[in-house]
Enzyme design. Structure first.
Site, PDB file in Angstrom:
ATOM      1  N   SER A   1      25.961  47.868 -39.335  1.00 18.22           N
ATOM      2  CA  SER A   1      25.276  46.821 -38.985  1.00 18.22           C
ATOM      3  C   SER A   1      25.665  46.349 -37.651  1.00 18.22           C
ATOM      4  O   SER A   1      25.039  45.381 -37.215  1.00 18.22           O
ATOM      5  CB  SER A   1      25.597  45.774 -39.908  1.00 18.22           C
TER       6      SER A   1
ATOM      7  N   GLU B   1      15.947  49.098 -40.459  1.00 24.57           N
ATOM      8  CA  GLU B   1      15.577  49.349 -39.086  1.00 24.57           C
ATOM      9  C   GLU B   1      15.967  50.880 -38.785  1.00 24.57           C
ATOM     10  O   GLU B   1      17.199  51.396 -39.276  1.00 24.57           O
ATOM     11  CB  GLU B   1      16.602  48.504 -38.352  1.00 24.57           C
TER      12      GLU B   1
ATOM     13  N   ASN C   1      19.229  41.236 -36.981  1.00 28.24           N
ATOM     14  CA  ASN C   1      20.371  40.205 -36.862  1.00 28.24           C
ATOM     15  C   ASN C   1      20.469  39.516 -35.661  1.00 28.24           C
ATOM     16  O   ASN C   1      21.045  38.562 -35.544  1.00 28.24           O
ATOM     17  CB  ASN C   1      21.652  41.173 -37.072  1.00 28.24           C
TER      18      ASN C   1
ATOM     19  N   HIS D   1      19.416  51.190 -40.905  1.00 23.57           N
ATOM     20  CA  HIS D   1      19.991  49.928 -41.149  1.00 23.57           C
ATOM     21  C   HIS D   1      19.356  49.515 -42.307  1.00 23.57           C
ATOM     22  O   HIS D   1      18.073  48.997 -42.328  1.00 23.57           O
ATOM     23  CB  HIS D   1      20.164  49.222 -39.941  1.00 23.57           C
TER      24      HIS D   1
HETATM   25  P1  NAD Z   1      31.760  48.665 -49.442  1.00 22.05           P
HETATM   26  O1  NAD Z   1      33.045  48.128 -49.098  1.00 22.05           O
HETATM   27  O2  NAD Z   1      31.028  47.992 -50.535  1.00 22.05           O
HETATM   28  O3  NAD Z   1      31.635  50.331 -49.492  1.00 22.05           O
HETATM   29  C1  NAD Z   1      32.055  50.923 -48.548  1.00 22.05           C
HETATM   30  C2  NAD Z   1      32.526  52.335 -49.533  1.00 22.05           C
HETATM   31  O4  NAD Z   1      32.809  53.306 -48.558  1.00 22.05           O
HETATM   32  C3  NAD Z   1      33.721  52.139 -50.408  1.00 22.05           C
HETATM   33  O5  NAD Z   1      33.300  52.550 -51.889  1.00 22.05           O
HETATM   34  C4  NAD Z   1      34.609  53.089 -49.835  1.00 22.05           C
HETATM   35  O6  NAD Z   1      35.640  53.711 -50.850  1.00 22.05           O
HETATM   36  C5  NAD Z   1      34.033  54.080 -49.270  1.00 22.05           C
HETATM   37  N1  NAD Z   1      34.758  54.832 -48.271  1.00 22.05           N
HETATM   38  C6  NAD Z   1      35.611  54.455 -47.439  1.00 22.05           C
HETATM   39  N2  NAD Z   1      36.151  55.570 -46.505  1.00 22.05           N
HETATM   40  C7  NAD Z   1      35.429  56.542 -47.201  1.00 22.05           C
HETATM   41  C8  NAD Z   1      35.377  57.931 -46.573  1.00 22.05           C
HETATM   42  N3  NAD Z   1      36.371  58.518 -45.538  1.00 22.05           N
HETATM   43  N4  NAD Z   1      34.514  58.540 -47.058  1.00 22.05           N
HETATM   44  C9  NAD Z   1      33.761  58.402 -48.159  1.00 22.05           C
HETATM   45  N5  NAD Z   1      33.666  56.933 -48.521  1.00 22.05           N
HETATM   46  C10 NAD Z   1      34.441  56.132 -47.977  1.00 22.05           C
HETATM   47  O7  NAD Z   1      30.909  48.180 -47.918  1.00 22.05           O
HETATM   48  P2  NAD Z   1      29.111  48.028 -47.616  1.00 22.05           P
HETATM   49  O8  NAD Z   1      28.945  46.504 -47.967  1.00 22.05           O
HETATM   50  O9  NAD Z   1      28.514  48.770 -48.833  1.00 22.05           O
HETATM   51  O10 NAD Z   1      29.019  48.482 -46.434  1.00 22.05           O
HETATM   52  C11 NAD Z   1      28.809  49.744 -45.936  1.00 22.05           C
HETATM   53  C12 NAD Z   1      28.472  49.778 -44.714  1.00 22.05           C
HETATM   54  O11 NAD Z   1      26.853  49.178 -44.475  1.00 22.05           O
HETATM   55  C13 NAD Z   1      28.984  49.068 -43.323  1.00 22.05           C
HETATM   56  O12 NAD Z   1      29.186  50.007 -42.244  1.00 22.05           O
HETATM   57  C14 NAD Z   1      28.399  47.644 -43.380  1.00 22.05           C
HETATM   58  O13 NAD Z   1      28.536  47.304 -42.149  1.00 22.05           O
HETATM   59  C15 NAD Z   1      26.950  48.177 -43.645  1.00 22.05           C
HETATM   60  N6  NAD Z   1      25.904  47.075 -43.933  1.00 22.05           N
HETATM   61  C16 NAD Z   1      26.401  46.409 -45.078  1.00 22.05           C
HETATM   62  C17 NAD Z   1      25.425  45.378 -45.536  1.00 22.05           C
HETATM   63  C18 NAD Z   1      25.954  44.326 -46.483  1.00 22.05           C
HETATM   64  O14 NAD Z   1      25.146  43.505 -46.700  1.00 22.05           O
HETATM   65  N7  NAD Z   1      27.050  44.625 -47.155  1.00 22.05           N
HETATM   66  C19 NAD Z   1      24.233  45.388 -44.991  1.00 22.05           C
HETATM   67  C20 NAD Z   1      23.801  46.278 -44.094  1.00 22.05           C
HETATM   68  C21 NAD Z   1      24.744  47.162 -43.459  1.00 22.05           C
END
Ligand code: NAD
Length: 706
Positions: free
Chosen positions: A425, A458, A496, A446
């Site tokens: 993000s 995006e 954003n 995104h």
């Molecule tokens: P989350 O913490 O819910 O999930 C992350 C997952 O990645 C976890 O299950 C973790 O075990 C796994 N992980 C960590 N290291 C790893 C590896 N080496 N190999 C494989 N899996 C691994 O996080 P999220 O909220 O799903 O966010 C994930 C990404 O999406 C981030 O980059 C975040 O910025 C982006 N994002 C989040 C949102 C939101 O609203 N939460 C929106 C858009 C983008």
């Protein structure tokens, strides 16, 4: 057999006439005014042939009956009278169908929407397939219109006034079983026997009109009706805040039809249709419709997309789980998830299971189908199965070194052509690709949370991303049912970046002493689905507040959030997810509603005096967003005003009836936008200073949409 351009009449040996609807050179059947004479001609032939036993309307397309009227036809009307005439023509054709002396059956498979459903309503009975592609609805309200070919009059008589109001006011689309339950269709059958079943229905002769359930009959009486209408009017006003004129007109027109009879009802429907077609709200909503239709046809780059047969997802968390679901469920593609532990995999599998299970419980899906859907998703803690992935979407923790490591691992473990799409993000895509062996295959993709609901993505190429990578990523997004916009690789991307100054301004109002609920209410009244403070609670205060510092570093102090907000985070307030944010959320399933937590004011050291008018609050927040959107267009972060409007409406919920920030600025005229910004700048600070692009537009007397 008589050949016409879109309607083909064939008389069977058993003297049943079948009209096949097949608009040439189009994937979808849509109704055009130019079809009027040929349909009229067919009906005349049917009427004149006294040997005929019945008539069936069926589609020649594989997956749609009639998807609606051609919207261009409405957009091209210059006056309300012209649009009213269109409605009259439609009503006339439908009346001719309804008046045929033989049984007329609509045999429906696939989308039967708008004018398509109005045609089906003019038939004497309806039969549809049990296929998941079959959907019935009157979605005109979503374009700021009402059904203009008799739908507002026939539907209440067929299914009862309360269900009809619900369908027409929301534009919802019914699945076959729901349609059967409401009496909208008479039978639901497998597609393979649709025509045979329609012939049988014709043979049964003309059905006597269906008796409505007792509740609907009571509501149809004068007393019940008046109670129902006043209830619906109140509820609709609460929901639309007077921003969508079509809803009140729909209620009025149905009221006229039921109170004064069909003739007045049809007149009133046509008149309202004509007037609504000329409203700025309808123009804005139609603009969004055209824009999203165009985006669905574009590749995002000048290259043919590669075929996508298999997808990988890294990280099975909140986003990864959602991405896996839309890939398998909407895209019908096999998905392999990799996480560092089994909890992540289980989380992702459960995410899909829960969503599918909900469909099974609502009888929208059969249990066996749920199994088939689940079979597309698998996972593990290593790269087993990644060798044949065409694209891998990364959704691991937001950490640059980790994401770079993921790129290296995919380059080692997947195929040479595999695209690496990051759901970051905030991290620059160029940085994620910095050490890549094949940077041309690295891109940003995104998504917005919750992934299964939010329509926008995006697509973010960095300077070295290849055109083929862009078009293939756009193709994946479309397969997942998303509307993709291609945006620039700069801090905050587009959505954003315009959201942050809007939310920050709401925070400023709060620390100046405006109550939380007043601020949220001001923006809901403006037309947003939720207010900015509630939005922060929904996104997660911990997640949402991370964006501004990044933007402040990239673009300067206009992105600074009020410092005292830190006190909220330090008080372990994350928003809805931990039950404590600006609002308090009583436990799940509880009937009590969320409430503003007064402790917030103490934490911020303010007393909520509330001195500003709601309009002023809304103007402050919205103007910050508009100014930033104009900058984004100027810098090429969005490619066009069209993309910027779609991004804001589909990504943030910018009021659709205003058409998006750029169309809204055009409606105000640049001079007025600049004047408002200058007034706010002199009163509240330099952050409101109008950007160069806006000043230039005033000078050149231009607008964004041209
Ligand atoms: P989350 O913490 O819910 O999930 C992350 C997952 O990645 C976890 O299950 C973790 O075990 C796994 N992980 C960590 N290291 C790893 C590896 N080496 N190999 C494989 N899996 C691994 O996080 P999220 O909220 O799903 O966010 C994930 C990404 O999406 C981030 O980059 C975040 O910025 C982006 N994002 C989040 C949102 C939101 O609203 N939460 C929106 C858009 C983008």
């Amino acid at each position: 057999m008589e050949q016409t351009s879109a309607f083909h009449l064939h008389v069977r040996l058993d003297n049943i006439a079948v009209v096949t609807i097949d608009v040439p050179d189009e994937k979808m059947n849509t109704l055009k005014a130019s079809f009027g004479p040929e349909v009229h001609n067919i009906i005349k032939q049917v009427r004149d042939n006294t040997a005929l036993q019945g008539l069936i309307f069926i589609s020649g397309k594989p997956d749609n009956f009639i998807a609606g009227a051609d919207i261009n036809m409405i957009a091209n009307c210059q006056t309300a009278q012209e649009a009213q005439n269109l409605a009259h023509q439609g009503q006339q054709i439908m009346a001719e169908i309804a008046a045929l002396p033989i049984p007329v059956v609509a045999a429906i498979h696939g989308a039967c929407l708008g004018g398509g459903l109005e045609l089906a309503l003019a038939c004497h009975s309806r039969i549809c397939t049990d296929d998941e592609k079959t959907k019935l609805g009157l979605p005109e309200v979503q374009l700021g219109l009402l059904p203009g070919s008799g739908g507002t009059q026939r539907l209440p008589r067929l299914i009862g006034v309360s269900h009809a109001l619900d369908m027409i006011l929301t534009g919802k689309q019914l699945r076959p079983r729901q349609a059967l339950k409401l009496g909208l269709v008479d039978e639901v059958v497998p597609q393979s026997i649709l025509l045979a079943a329609a012939i049988e229905l014709v043979a049964k002769g003309r059905q006597t009109s269906r008796t409505l359930p007792v509740r609907e009959r009571i509501l149809a009486g004068p007393l019940g009706r008046s109670l129902l209408f006043s209830m619906v009017e109140k509820k609709t006003e609460q929901k639309t805040r007077g921003n969508y004129p079509a809803t009140q007109r729909i209620i009025d027109v149905i009221k006229v039809g039921l109170g004064q009879g069909s003739f007045s009802g049809y007149e009133s429907e046509a008149k309202a249709f004509g007037e609504l077609a000329m409203t700025p709200q309808s123009a804005a909503l139609r603009g969004l419709f055209f824009a999203s239709t165009e985006l669905k046809k574009e590749h995002g780059a000048d290259a043919k997309p590669r075929p996508i047969n298999a997808v990988g997802v890294l990280g099975g968390g909140l986003m990864g789980g959602g991405i896996a679901f839309v890939t398998a469920n909407k895209g019908k593609l096999p998905v392999r998830i990799k996480d560092i532990n089994n909890d992540g995999i289980n989380h992702a599998l459960k995410y899909s299971w829960d969503l599918l299970d909900k469909k099974v419980r609502r009888r929208q899906m059969k249990a066996a189908e749920r199994q088939r859907e689940m079979a597309r998703i698998s996972g593990g803690t290593d790269y087993h199965g990644f060798h044949n992935r065409d694209i891998v979407v990364e959704a691991v923790f937001e950490d640059l070194a980790l994401k770079q490591k993921m790129v290296a691992e995919i380059e080692q473990n997947a195929a040479p052509h595999t695209i690496f799409a990051s759901n970051t993000s905030s991290l620059p895509i160029a940085d994620i690709a910095a050490n890549a062996a094949r940077p041309e295959q690295v891109i940003g993709l995104h998504y917005f949370s919750p992934v299964d609901k939010m329509p926008l993505v995006e697509v973010i190429p960095h300077a070295g991303t290849s055109a083929e990578t862009i078009s293939t990523t756009v193709a994946l997004a479309k397969k997942q049912g998303k509307t993709p916009i291609v945006v620039g690789d700069s801090a905050g991307f587009y959505v954003n970046r315009i959201l942050a100054p809007y939310v920050n301004e709401a925070m400023r109002c709060l620390v100046e002493g405006e109550p939380v609920d007043k601020i949220d209410n001001a923006l809901v009244a403006f037309g947003f689905p939720v207010g900015p403070i509630q939005l922060l609670d929904e996104v997660g205060i911990d997640v949402g507040t991370k964006i501004s510092p990044i933007l402040q570093q990239a673009y300067g102090d206009r992105f600074a959030a009020p410092q005292s907000i830190a006190a909220i985070l330090n008080d372990d307030r994350k928003g809805r997810k931990n039950g404590r944010g600006f609002y308090l959320y009583p436990g799940k399933g509880s009937r009590s509603k969320k409430q503003v937590d007064p402790a917030i004011y103490k934490l911020l050291g303010v007393s909520p005096k509330g001195q500003l008018a709601e309009k002023e609050i809304a103007q402050r927040c919205v103007m910050m967003m508009l100014n930033e959107a104009a900058r984004c267009l100027d810098e090429g972060v969005v490619r066009s005003a069209r993309d910027g409007d779609i991004g804001a409406v589909f990504g943030i919920g910018f009021p659709p009836f205003l058409g998006g920030p750029f169309r809204y600025m055009d409606s105000l005229v640049a001079g007025e936008v600049v004047a408002q910004l200058q007034r706010l700048a002199s009163q509240y600070g330099e952050r409101f200073a109008p950007c160069d692009r806006l000043l230039q537009m005033v000078e050149e007397q231009r607008n964004f949409w041209g």
